[in-house]
Scaffold this active site. Structure first.
Site, PDB file in Angstrom:
ATOM      1  N   PHE A  49     -22.422  47.490  30.271  1.00  0.00           N
ATOM      2  CA  PHE A  49     -23.069  47.343  28.959  1.00  0.00           C
ATOM      3  C   PHE A  49     -24.286  48.253  28.971  1.00  0.00           C
ATOM      4  O   PHE A  49     -25.113  48.143  29.888  1.00  0.00           O
ATOM      5  CB  PHE A  49     -23.474  45.872  28.835  1.00  0.00           C
ATOM      6  CG  PHE A  49     -24.269  45.472  27.641  1.00  0.00           C
ATOM      7  CD1 PHE A  49     -23.629  45.014  26.489  1.00  0.00           C
ATOM      8  CD2 PHE A  49     -25.664  45.457  27.674  1.00  0.00           C
ATOM      9  CE1 PHE A  49     -24.364  44.573  25.390  1.00  0.00           C
ATOM     10  CE2 PHE A  49     -26.410  45.017  26.580  1.00  0.00           C
ATOM     11  CZ  PHE A  49     -25.753  44.575  25.434  1.00  0.00           C
ATOM     12  N   GLN A  60     -45.605  13.708  52.687  1.00  0.00           N
ATOM     13  CA  GLN A  60     -45.727  13.601  51.222  1.00  0.00           C
ATOM     14  C   GLN A  60     -45.771  14.963  50.523  1.00  0.00           C
ATOM     15  O   GLN A  60     -45.247  15.123  49.426  1.00  0.00           O
ATOM     16  CB  GLN A  60     -46.966  12.793  50.840  1.00  0.00           C
ATOM     17  CG  GLN A  60     -46.724  11.302  50.942  1.00  0.00           C
ATOM     18  CD  GLN A  60     -47.859  10.494  50.339  1.00  0.00           C
ATOM     19  OE1 GLN A  60     -48.939  11.012  50.093  1.00  0.00           O
ATOM     20  NE2 GLN A  60     -47.621   9.217  50.132  1.00  0.00           N
ATOM     21  N   GLU A 113     -31.573  41.070  30.864  1.00  0.00           N
ATOM     22  CA  GLU A 113     -31.025  40.428  29.659  1.00  0.00           C
ATOM     23  C   GLU A 113     -32.114  39.740  28.829  1.00  0.00           C
ATOM     24  O   GLU A 113     -31.911  38.688  28.239  1.00  0.00           O
ATOM     25  CB  GLU A 113     -29.872  39.491  30.031  1.00  0.00           C
ATOM     26  CG  GLU A 113     -28.767  40.286  30.718  1.00  0.00           C
ATOM     27  CD  GLU A 113     -27.404  39.672  30.690  1.00  0.00           C
ATOM     28  OE1 GLU A 113     -27.136  38.889  29.771  1.00  0.00           O
ATOM     29  OE2 GLU A 113     -26.614  39.999  31.586  1.00  0.00           O
TER      30      GLU A 113
HETATM   31  N1  CAA Z   1     -27.808  37.700  16.820  1.00  0.00           N
HETATM   32  C1  CAA Z   1     -27.471  38.401  15.693  1.00  0.00           C
HETATM   33  N2  CAA Z   1     -28.351  39.187  15.013  1.00  0.00           N
HETATM   34  C2  CAA Z   1     -29.607  39.257  15.488  1.00  0.00           C
HETATM   35  C3  CAA Z   1     -30.027  38.558  16.634  1.00  0.00           C
HETATM   36  C4  CAA Z   1     -29.071  37.756  17.300  1.00  0.00           C
HETATM   37  N3  CAA Z   1     -29.395  37.066  18.415  1.00  0.00           N
HETATM   38  N4  CAA Z   1     -31.332  38.829  16.868  1.00  0.00           N
HETATM   39  C5  CAA Z   1     -31.736  39.652  15.887  1.00  0.00           C
HETATM   40  N5  CAA Z   1     -30.687  39.916  15.053  1.00  0.00           N
HETATM   41  C6  CAA Z   1     -30.693  40.742  13.837  1.00  0.00           C
HETATM   42  C7  CAA Z   1     -31.787  40.265  12.895  1.00  0.00           C
HETATM   43  O1  CAA Z   1     -31.311  39.236  12.055  1.00  0.00           O
HETATM   44  C8  CAA Z   1     -32.093  41.542  12.105  1.00  0.00           C
HETATM   45  O2  CAA Z   1     -31.091  41.701  11.134  1.00  0.00           O
HETATM   46  P1  CAA Z   1     -31.445  42.238   9.647  1.00  0.00           P
HETATM   47  O3  CAA Z   1     -31.820  43.671   9.839  1.00  0.00           O
HETATM   48  O4  CAA Z   1     -30.180  42.074   8.873  1.00  0.00           O
HETATM   49  O5  CAA Z   1     -32.577  41.398   9.149  1.00  0.00           O
HETATM   50  C9  CAA Z   1     -31.901  42.643  13.145  1.00  0.00           C
HETATM   51  O6  CAA Z   1     -31.051  42.094  14.171  1.00  0.00           O
HETATM   52  C10 CAA Z   1     -33.196  43.108  13.761  1.00  0.00           C
HETATM   53  O7  CAA Z   1     -33.824  41.962  14.326  1.00  0.00           O
HETATM   54  P2  CAA Z   1     -35.382  41.928  14.680  1.00  0.00           P
HETATM   55  O8  CAA Z   1     -36.155  42.490  13.537  1.00  0.00           O
HETATM   56  O9  CAA Z   1     -35.710  40.554  15.169  1.00  0.00           O
HETATM   57  O10 CAA Z   1     -35.462  42.986  15.859  1.00  0.00           O
HETATM   58  P3  CAA Z   1     -36.663  43.381  16.797  1.00  0.00           P
HETATM   59  O11 CAA Z   1     -36.716  44.861  16.866  1.00  0.00           O
HETATM   60  O12 CAA Z   1     -37.916  42.654  16.402  1.00  0.00           O
HETATM   61  O13 CAA Z   1     -36.157  42.895  18.236  1.00  0.00           O
HETATM   62  C11 CAA Z   1     -35.974  41.410  20.092  1.00  0.00           C
HETATM   63  C12 CAA Z   1     -35.921  41.611  18.570  1.00  0.00           C
HETATM   64  C13 CAA Z   1     -35.757  39.940  20.291  1.00  0.00           C
HETATM   65  C14 CAA Z   1     -37.296  41.827  20.705  1.00  0.00           C
HETATM   66  C15 CAA Z   1     -34.823  42.235  20.709  1.00  0.00           C
HETATM   67  O14 CAA Z   1     -35.082  43.619  20.649  1.00  0.00           O
HETATM   68  C16 CAA Z   1     -34.538  41.858  22.146  1.00  0.00           C
HETATM   69  O15 CAA Z   1     -33.892  40.856  22.418  1.00  0.00           O
HETATM   70  N6  CAA Z   1     -35.021  42.695  23.106  1.00  0.00           N
HETATM   71  C17 CAA Z   1     -34.665  42.510  24.492  1.00  0.00           C
HETATM   72  C18 CAA Z   1     -33.528  43.382  24.841  1.00  0.00           C
HETATM   73  C19 CAA Z   1     -32.843  42.925  26.086  1.00  0.00           C
HETATM   74  O16 CAA Z   1     -32.551  41.736  26.285  1.00  0.00           O
HETATM   75  N7  CAA Z   1     -32.515  43.883  26.948  1.00  0.00           N
HETATM   76  C20 CAA Z   1     -31.777  43.585  28.101  1.00  0.00           C
HETATM   77  C21 CAA Z   1     -30.917  44.749  28.424  1.00  0.00           C
HETATM   78  S1  CAA Z   1     -29.350  44.408  28.923  1.00  0.00           S
HETATM   79  C22 CAA Z   1     -29.406  44.032  30.561  1.00  0.00           C
HETATM   80  O17 CAA Z   1     -30.353  43.584  31.103  1.00  0.00           O
HETATM   81  C23 CAA Z   1     -28.109  44.295  31.091  1.00  0.00           C
HETATM   82  C24 CAA Z   1     -27.735  44.181  32.490  1.00  0.00           C
HETATM   83  O18 CAA Z   1     -27.240  45.159  32.977  1.00  0.00           O
HETATM   84  C25 CAA Z   1     -27.689  42.904  33.204  1.00  0.00           C
END
Ligand code: CAA
Length: 386
Positions: A123, A280, A368
């Site tokens: 991914f 303890q 993640e």
């Molecule tokens: N499910 C569906 N849609 C979602 C959602 C979800 N969980 N979260 C947000 N959205 C949608 C929102 O509804 C919004 O839609 P609209 O444009 O229609 O309104 C759109 O996505 C944008 O959402 P936000 O404005 O909330 O986005 P943001 O830029 O503020 O970001 C965040 C939100 C939570 C910070 C997000 O960027 C995030 O989760 N960041 C972390 C990324 C991450 O987890 N990276 C890990 C990498 S993968 C990894 O680690 C892999 C590995 O190899 C193990």
């Protein structure tokens, strides 16, 4: 509420536990030491149905539910966190995303070999300049007249990147639109224009392989677009909601292993004429470890239940997944820390697995979505504020 598991759930748990204890636990320290990817074990796990637990049989998987996935992940992680990382990316970040958004033909082609364990999936969201701030990605996909795309750019920290056959990639196709300008693509790593960087040397989960990848004029065909153009960010976030339950399960398994080793050691090890478990200060640590472990386990199962409900009835489970991941990962870090402390010098020695559990636990607070991102997701969903 019924806390009993079904026969199918108990059966996959038993299969995973048996493989984990017989085939993974004896070699985990060696693979960690060498930083070697456990390819043979991963293939066998695929044959046992552990690489596509929730994937329907017609696409090569075991066709089981989200609770089954959590139970199996816990068992694998209790033997070795690195094996469970590879399992988690295959099951959720890769297969889960495609199951939800790919066409029937795409599933037959790209899910089947991964779920069956004959190939490995990955991914690709994170980039050198964008981790938590995923919408700031620079990797570009430019649409061609025939509906295909030309992709250029870099992705970093790709779990299983060095060995993956297929990758679910997220690239910006319309920078003007921000989050709504990101599209998901299916990448075949054997094609021209795909390159791998060096494998990252890591603190923990050393047997899982991680690298940077780069695209130079890589051509994606029109039938390799996953979902609709511009739908990529929502696909990535939805996939990560599921992925976070996998990481929570991993943290629970790892913490359970550290906890069980600590109980045994506190009974055996004598100091000042008695078992250290009768002091303890040790008892207080054990009680707190137990509470954090049980809370993490319950929250992770509740998140899996919420995911199952969402799959059947629609809706999201972002908060449940974030609560489970945050609680389980911070608990795993705390529990492995206490476990090393109670083991004293033996906890610090490579003769026992405690130091490995401690090193491995740290990543669960980072990948993640960091703990800070989980707190942000929870608080935004609770308050409705941004
Ligand atoms: N499910 C569906 N849609 C979602 C959602 C979800 N969980 N979260 C947000 N959205 C949608 C929102 O509804 C919004 O839609 P609209 O444009 O229609 O309104 C759109 O996505 C944008 O959402 P936000 O404005 O909330 O986005 P943001 O830029 O503020 O970001 C965040 C939100 C939570 C910070 C997000 O960027 C995030 O989760 N960041 C972390 C990324 C991450 O987890 N990276 C890990 C990498 S993968 C990894 O680690 C892999 C590995 O190899 C193990």
């Amino acid at each position: 509420m019924d806390f009993r598991f079904t026969e199918d759930q108990l059966s996959i748990q038993a299969i995973a536990r048996d493989f984990a204890q017989k085939r993974i636990a004896p070699v985990a320290a060696e693979f960690d030491h060498r930083g070697e990817f456990p390819l043979d074990n991963i293939r066998e796990m695929g044959q046992l149905g552990l690489m596509g637990i929730e994937v329907p049989a017609e696409y090569g998987g075991a066709g089981m539910d989200s609770i089954s996935y959590v139970l199996a992940m816990i068992e694998i992680a209790a033997a070795d966190c690195a094996h469970s990382t590879i399992m988690s990316v295959n099951n959720t970040l890769y297969c889960n995303g495609l199951l939800k958004f790919a066409t029937h033909e795409q599933k037959l082609r790209y899910v089947q070999p991964i779920a069956a364990g004959s190939a490995i999936g990955a991914f690709a969201l994170t980039e050198p300049q964008s981790g938590s701030d995923a919408t700031a990605m620079r990797c570009r996909g430019v649409k061609q007249a025939d509906g295909g795309y030309i992709v250029n750019g870099k992705k970093s920290w790709i779990t299983s990147g060095p060995v993956a056959k297929y990758i679910l990639l997220f690239a910006m196709t319309d920078p003007e639109k921000g989050a709504r300008g990101i599209t998901a693509f299916l990448i075949d790593t054997d094609r021209a224009g795909f390159h791998r960087g060096k494998t990252e040397p890591k603190l923990g989960i050393r047997a899982s392989a991680t690298c940077e990848i780069e695209f130079t004029d890589y051509r994606v065909e029109a039938d390799e677009v996953i979902g609709q153009e511009g739908e990529g960010f929502k696909i990535a976030m939805g996939v990560l909601d599921a992925g976070r339950i996998g990481i929570a399960s991993q943290a629970v398994g790892l913490a359970r292993a550290a906890y069980e080793a600590t109980i045994a050691y506190s009974q055996e090890r004598k100091a000042f004429g008695q078992s250290i478990g009768s002091f303890q200060m040790t008892q207080a640590k054990i009680a707190d470890m137990k509470c954090k472990l049980e809370a993490s386990w319950l929250l992770t199962l509740r998140a899996a239940w919420a995911k199952q409900q969402a799959q059947e009835n629609g809706g999201r489970f972002s908060t449940e997944a974030a609560v489970a991941k945050l609680t389980a990962s911070e608990s795993a870090m705390w529990i492995t820390h206490q476990a090393v402390q109670i083991h004293g010098g033996m906890g610090y020695s490579k003769e026992m697995p405690l130091e490995r559990y401690f090193r491995d636990a740290k990543i669960t607070e980072i990948y993640e979505g960091t703990s800070e991102i989980q707190r942000m997701v929870i608080a935004r969903n609770e308050t409705g504020l941004r």
